[in-house]
Scaffold this motif. Structure first.
Motif, PDB file in Angstrom:
ATOM      1  N   MET A   1      -1.943  11.904  -4.913  1.00  0.00           N
ATOM      2  CA  MET A   1      -1.844  10.949  -5.672  1.00  0.00           C
ATOM      3  C   MET A   1      -2.391   9.639  -5.069  1.00  0.00           C
ATOM      4  O   MET A   1      -1.946   9.334  -3.859  1.00  0.00           O
ATOM      5  N   ILE A   2      -3.037   8.828  -5.805  1.00  0.00           N
ATOM      6  CA  ILE A   2      -3.109   7.372  -5.459  1.00  0.00           C
ATOM      7  C   ILE A   2      -2.764   6.448  -6.538  1.00  0.00           C
ATOM      8  O   ILE A   2      -2.266   6.919  -7.429  1.00  0.00           O
ATOM      9  N   GLY A   3      -2.476   5.166  -5.928  1.00  0.00           N
ATOM     10  CA  GLY A   3      -1.775   4.158  -6.885  1.00  0.00           C
ATOM     11  C   GLY A   3      -2.409   3.333  -7.711  1.00  0.00           C
ATOM     12  O   GLY A   3      -2.463   2.272  -7.579  1.00  0.00           O
ATOM     13  N   SER A   4      -3.671   3.881  -8.327  1.00  0.00           N
ATOM     14  CA  SER A   4      -4.539   3.074  -8.955  1.00  0.00           C
ATOM     15  C   SER A   4      -3.809   2.741 -10.208  1.00  0.00           C
ATOM     16  O   SER A   4      -2.748   3.217 -10.645  1.00  0.00           O
ATOM     17  N   ASP A   5      -4.165   1.513 -10.897  1.00  0.00           N
ATOM     18  CA  ASP A   5      -3.459   1.213 -11.963  1.00  0.00           C
ATOM     19  C   ASP A   5      -3.770   2.027 -13.332  1.00  0.00           C
ATOM     20  O   ASP A   5      -4.836   2.376 -13.660  1.00  0.00           O
ATOM     21  N   PRO A   6      -2.661   2.369 -13.855  1.00  0.00           N
ATOM     22  CA  PRO A   6      -2.805   3.327 -14.931  1.00  0.00           C
ATOM     23  C   PRO A   6      -3.613   2.983 -16.033  1.00  0.00           C
ATOM     24  O   PRO A   6      -4.238   3.915 -16.892  1.00  0.00           O
ATOM     25  N   GLU A   7      -3.607   1.671 -16.314  1.00  0.00           N
ATOM     26  CA  GLU A   7      -4.758   1.119 -17.437  1.00  0.00           C
ATOM     27  C   GLU A   7      -6.084   0.946 -17.166  1.00  0.00           C
ATOM     28  O   GLU A   7      -6.790   1.218 -17.931  1.00  0.00           O
ATOM     29  N   THR A   8      -6.265   0.476 -15.963  1.00  0.00           N
ATOM     30  CA  THR A   8      -7.799   0.049 -15.443  1.00  0.00           C
ATOM     31  C   THR A   8      -8.347   1.229 -14.595  1.00  0.00           C
ATOM     32  O   THR A   8      -9.418   1.201 -14.618  1.00  0.00           O
ATOM     33  N   GLY A   9      -7.241   1.894 -13.994  1.00  0.00           N
ATOM     34  CA  GLY A   9      -8.185   3.021 -12.844  1.00  0.00           C
ATOM     35  C   GLY A   9      -8.524   2.090 -11.569  1.00  0.00           C
ATOM     36  O   GLY A   9      -8.719   2.795 -10.442  1.00  0.00           O
ATOM     37  N   GLU A  10      -8.230   0.899 -11.607  1.00  0.00           N
ATOM     38  CA  GLU A  10      -8.638  -0.215 -10.396  1.00  0.00           C
ATOM     39  C   GLU A  10      -7.460   0.033  -9.500  1.00  0.00           C
ATOM     40  O   GLU A  10      -6.184   0.247  -9.823  1.00  0.00           O
ATOM     41  N   MET A  11      -7.663  -0.122  -7.984  1.00  0.00           N
ATOM     42  CA  MET A  11      -6.684  -0.259  -7.133  1.00  0.00           C
ATOM     43  C   MET A  11      -6.142  -1.790  -7.247  1.00  0.00           C
ATOM     44  O   MET A  11      -6.837  -2.520  -7.179  1.00  0.00           O
ATOM     45  N   PRO A  12      -4.629  -1.840  -7.252  1.00  0.00           N
ATOM     46  CA  PRO A  12      -4.151  -3.132  -7.281  1.00  0.00           C
ATOM     47  C   PRO A  12      -4.260  -3.981  -5.806  1.00  0.00           C
ATOM     48  O   PRO A  12      -4.411  -3.035  -4.762  1.00  0.00           O
ATOM     49  N   GLU A  13      -4.246  -5.197  -6.016  1.00  0.00           N
ATOM     50  CA  GLU A  13      -4.292  -6.048  -4.757  1.00  0.00           C
ATOM     51  C   GLU A  13      -2.938  -5.992  -4.182  1.00  0.00           C
ATOM     52  O   GLU A  13      -3.265  -5.997  -2.633  1.00  0.00           O
ATOM     53  N   ARG A  14      -2.046  -5.887  -4.507  1.00  0.00           N
ATOM     54  CA  ARG A  14      -0.596  -5.775  -3.813  1.00  0.00           C
ATOM     55  C   ARG A  14      -0.211  -4.356  -3.492  1.00  0.00           C
ATOM     56  O   ARG A  14      -0.311  -3.469  -4.547  1.00  0.00           O
ATOM     57  N   VAL A  15       0.018  -4.084  -2.339  1.00  0.00           N
ATOM     58  CA  VAL A  15       0.641  -2.812  -2.082  1.00  0.00           C
ATOM     59  C   VAL A  15       1.780  -2.515  -2.834  1.00  0.00           C
ATOM     60  O   VAL A  15       2.071  -1.056  -3.093  1.00  0.00           O
ATOM     61  N   GLU A  16       2.763  -3.292  -3.354  1.00  0.00           N
ATOM     62  CA  GLU A  16       3.989  -3.101  -3.780  1.00  0.00           C
ATOM     63  C   GLU A  16       3.517  -2.435  -5.377  1.00  0.00           C
ATOM     64  O   GLU A  16       4.176  -1.507  -5.922  1.00  0.00           O
ATOM     65  N   ASP A  17       2.467  -2.910  -5.874  1.00  0.00           N
ATOM     66  CA  ASP A  17       1.880  -2.364  -7.276  1.00  0.00           C
ATOM     67  C   ASP A  17       1.415  -1.052  -6.935  1.00  0.00           C
ATOM     68  O   ASP A  17       1.612  -0.284  -7.884  1.00  0.00           O
ATOM     69  N   GLU A  18       0.437  -0.963  -5.960  1.00  0.00           N
ATOM     70  CA  GLU A  18       0.132   0.445  -5.590  1.00  0.00           C
ATOM     71  C   GLU A  18       1.215   1.430  -5.440  1.00  0.00           C
ATOM     72  O   GLU A  18       0.974   2.619  -6.049  1.00  0.00           O
ATOM     73  N   VAL A  19       2.298   1.199  -4.693  1.00  0.00           N
ATOM     74  CA  VAL A  19       3.323   2.138  -4.860  1.00  0.00           C
ATOM     75  C   VAL A  19       4.052   2.157  -5.970  1.00  0.00           C
ATOM     76  O   VAL A  19       4.518   3.419  -6.325  1.00  0.00           O
ATOM     77  N   ALA A  20       4.203   1.058  -6.859  1.00  0.00           N
ATOM     78  CA  ALA A  20       5.229   1.265  -8.040  1.00  0.00           C
ATOM     79  C   ALA A  20       4.231   2.257  -9.163  1.00  0.00           C
ATOM     80  O   ALA A  20       4.845   3.138  -9.709  1.00  0.00           O
ATOM     81  N   ASN A  21       2.872   2.200  -9.017  1.00  0.00           N
ATOM     82  CA  ASN A  21       2.013   2.995  -9.761  1.00  0.00           C
ATOM     83  C   ASN A  21       2.269   4.514  -9.302  1.00  0.00           C
ATOM     84  O   ASN A  21       2.175   5.558  -9.963  1.00  0.00           O
ATOM     85  N   LEU A  22       2.165   4.695  -8.114  1.00  0.00           N
ATOM     86  CA  LEU A  22       2.348   6.106  -7.478  1.00  0.00           C
ATOM     87  C   LEU A  22       3.582   6.682  -7.989  1.00  0.00           C
ATOM     88  O   LEU A  22       3.682   7.771  -8.400  1.00  0.00           O
ATOM     89  N   PHE A  23       4.718   6.064  -7.898  1.00  0.00           N
ATOM     90  CA  PHE A  23       5.810   6.806  -8.699  1.00  0.00           C
ATOM     91  C   PHE A  23       5.800   6.714 -10.061  1.00  0.00           C
ATOM     92  O   PHE A  23       6.579   7.663 -10.521  1.00  0.00           O
ATOM     93  N   HIS A  24       5.266   5.829 -10.886  1.00  0.00           N
ATOM     94  CA  HIS A  24       4.879   6.068 -12.369  1.00  0.00           C
ATOM     95  C   HIS A  24       4.193   7.283 -12.603  1.00  0.00           C
ATOM     96  O   HIS A  24       4.532   8.152 -13.330  1.00  0.00           O
ATOM     97  N   TYR A  25       3.203   7.726 -11.627  1.00  0.00           N
ATOM     98  CA  TYR A  25       2.394   9.004 -11.833  1.00  0.00           C
ATOM     99  C   TYR A  25       3.442  10.239 -11.507  1.00  0.00           C
ATOM    100  O   TYR A  25       3.183  11.158 -12.082  1.00  0.00           O
TER     101      TYR A  25
END
Length: 94
Positions: A1-25
């Motif tokens: 899995m990758i931590g792309s934004d669930p809404e846009t599919g884009e990779m976040p600028e902040r690694v914190e958001d990328e990791v939060a997205n991973l756990f969301h998935y």
């Protein structure tokens, strides 16, 4: 899995958001499969920098607060596809 934004599919600028997205998935996939995060047996975390493990730990403790009931986890530093800083592979038993 990758931590792309669930809404846009884009990779976040902040690694914190990328990791939060991973756990969301992780949570979302387990729900779609008819299970919960309690059914996760193992996570393999790959990161481009060992320092990112600290950020993973924040979300890890939110998802798995009970130190006596957590899945196994292995973290390694690897080269990932351009734009990725953290990637997770999950094994679950339903």
């Amino acid at each position: 899995m990758i931590g792309s934004d669930p809404e846009t599919g884009e990779m976040p600028e902040r690694v914190e958001d990328e990791v939060a997205n991973l756990f969301h998935y992780l949570r979302e996939i387990m729900e779609l499969a008819g299970g919960t995060t309690d059914d996760i047996a193992h996570l393999s975390v790959s990161a481009t920098d060992r320092e990112y493990e600290k950020i993973v730990n924040v979300e890890w403790l939110k998802m798995f607060p009970n130190e006596n009931d957590r899945p196994a986890r292995h973290t390694s530093v690897k080269n990932l596809r351009e734009g990725l800083r953290v990637q997770i592979e999950m094994t679950a038993v339903l």
